[in-house]
Enzyme design. Sequence first.
Site, short mmCIF file in Angstrom:
data_model
loop_
_atom_site.label_atom_id
_atom_site.label_comp_id
_atom_site.label_asym_id
_atom_site.label_seq_id
_atom_site.Cartn_x
_atom_site.Cartn_y
_atom_site.Cartn_z
N TYR A 245 0.86 -1.18 0.00
CA TYR A 245 0.00 0.00 0.00
C TYR A 245 0.90 1.23 0.00
CZ TYR A 245 -3.04 3.70 1.68
OH TYR A 245 -3.73 4.88 1.80
N GLU B 180 -3.36 7.63 -3.94
CA GLU B 180 -3.44 6.39 -3.17
C GLU B 180 -3.28 5.23 -4.15
OE1 GLU B 180 -7.17 5.06 -1.31
OE2 GLU B 180 -6.02 4.78 0.53
#
Length: 397
Positions: free
Chosen positions: A118, A206
């Site tokens: 991530y 993101e």
Amino acid sequence: MNLHEYQGKQILSSFGVRIQRGIVAQNPTEAVAAAKKLTEETGTGWHVIKAQIHAGGRGKGGGVKLAKNLQEVESLAGQIIGMDLITPQTPPEGKKVNQVLIAEDVYYPGDSEPEEYYMSVLLNRATGRNMIMYSTEGGMDIETVAEETPHLIFTEEIDPATGILPFQARKVAFNLGLSGAAFKEMVKFVTALYTAYAKSDSSLFEINPVLKTSDDKIMAVDAKVTLDDNALYRHKDYMEMRDEREENPTEVEAKKSGLNYVDLDGNVGCMVNGAGLAMATMDLIKQAGGEPANFLDVGGTADAKRVEEAFRLILKDDNVEAILVNIFGGIVRCDRVAQGIVDAYKNMGDEIKVPIIVRLQGTNADIAKELIDSSGLNVESAVEFKEAADKVQKVLS
Ligand code: GDP
Ligand code: MN
């Protein structure tokens, strides 16, 4: 301004960030053509069909599917385009899918465990710096990771004046447990990613997941990009990426009329000039036992035309039971605004079915009050803030 995955990836790629390649398609025929082209360019045999909506969690909702041949590309694209995709991030009724991204399959068959990470870049308002947030736990909901295993989330603060420094990029790669070629790739990836974030004037990147393939390539498989609206004038080419179909229709209409409007869930519509007064008015409505149905700043020119546009926007919302107009006449004279309200009201006739409470303060407030009071319309005037609140309370009960 939010972007689609395919647009976000275009920006990433333009700054040298490696991405899972893909081509956007509006219908199954275009999807097949896109898949063929990708096979020519990348050699990929399998394709991933990805719904393009402004919401994440698409995989869980059935908006990301693997196609193993062209027939499957065609049928899956046909299934996904037009569907109302429901994910944890959409409204309960879902969001209509207008287009799909046909992407190369980057999870190689036989690759037993592709590594997923991530990574996000965002503004840390508390420190006034940018921040890279990253984790070994990619592909999952980062909120869940934060709750259950917070020690697996790392952050790196970046001084916007210097940009990302080489030691910081190496620290990221190290904390993700990489070595050798993958380490070097990650250093390149995170450096390019931060640069893309800064140069595109974004407020959020993101990337979930960032993928490490078995041959040590690091790439962005997903991209959520939010651009800073206030810097959009510097990026004419990004401006064209706006997809109004994804935005609240009333808010889009308001923007076209130059009104600052945000849709909310309550029952009292408000029309105010100035953002500060608008916030205070929303507090006032809450104190009176109501809930604001919207935030609306009509700006400096509250003439009849603008007031009418504002009324129409507010009344599109069926939950509205009353409207509170709270305007300070500094540059704009109160009697002008009052006349605007009366004219708009008369123009709209029986379109207005809810009571209106008007508080006008400032230049010519007394003349304004007289205009409202003698209009014979279902409009009540108030002078004090408290008085306005009480009148709202009265019409709601
Ligand atoms: P999101 O669900 O909206 O976050 O969409 P993502 O772009 O993150 O895709 C969801 C999931 O689809 C990913 O976490 C992957 O597990 C899977 N996925 C994405 N690309 C590929 C691919 O090329 N091959 C395979 N097999 N799976 C993929
Ligand atoms: Mn994702």
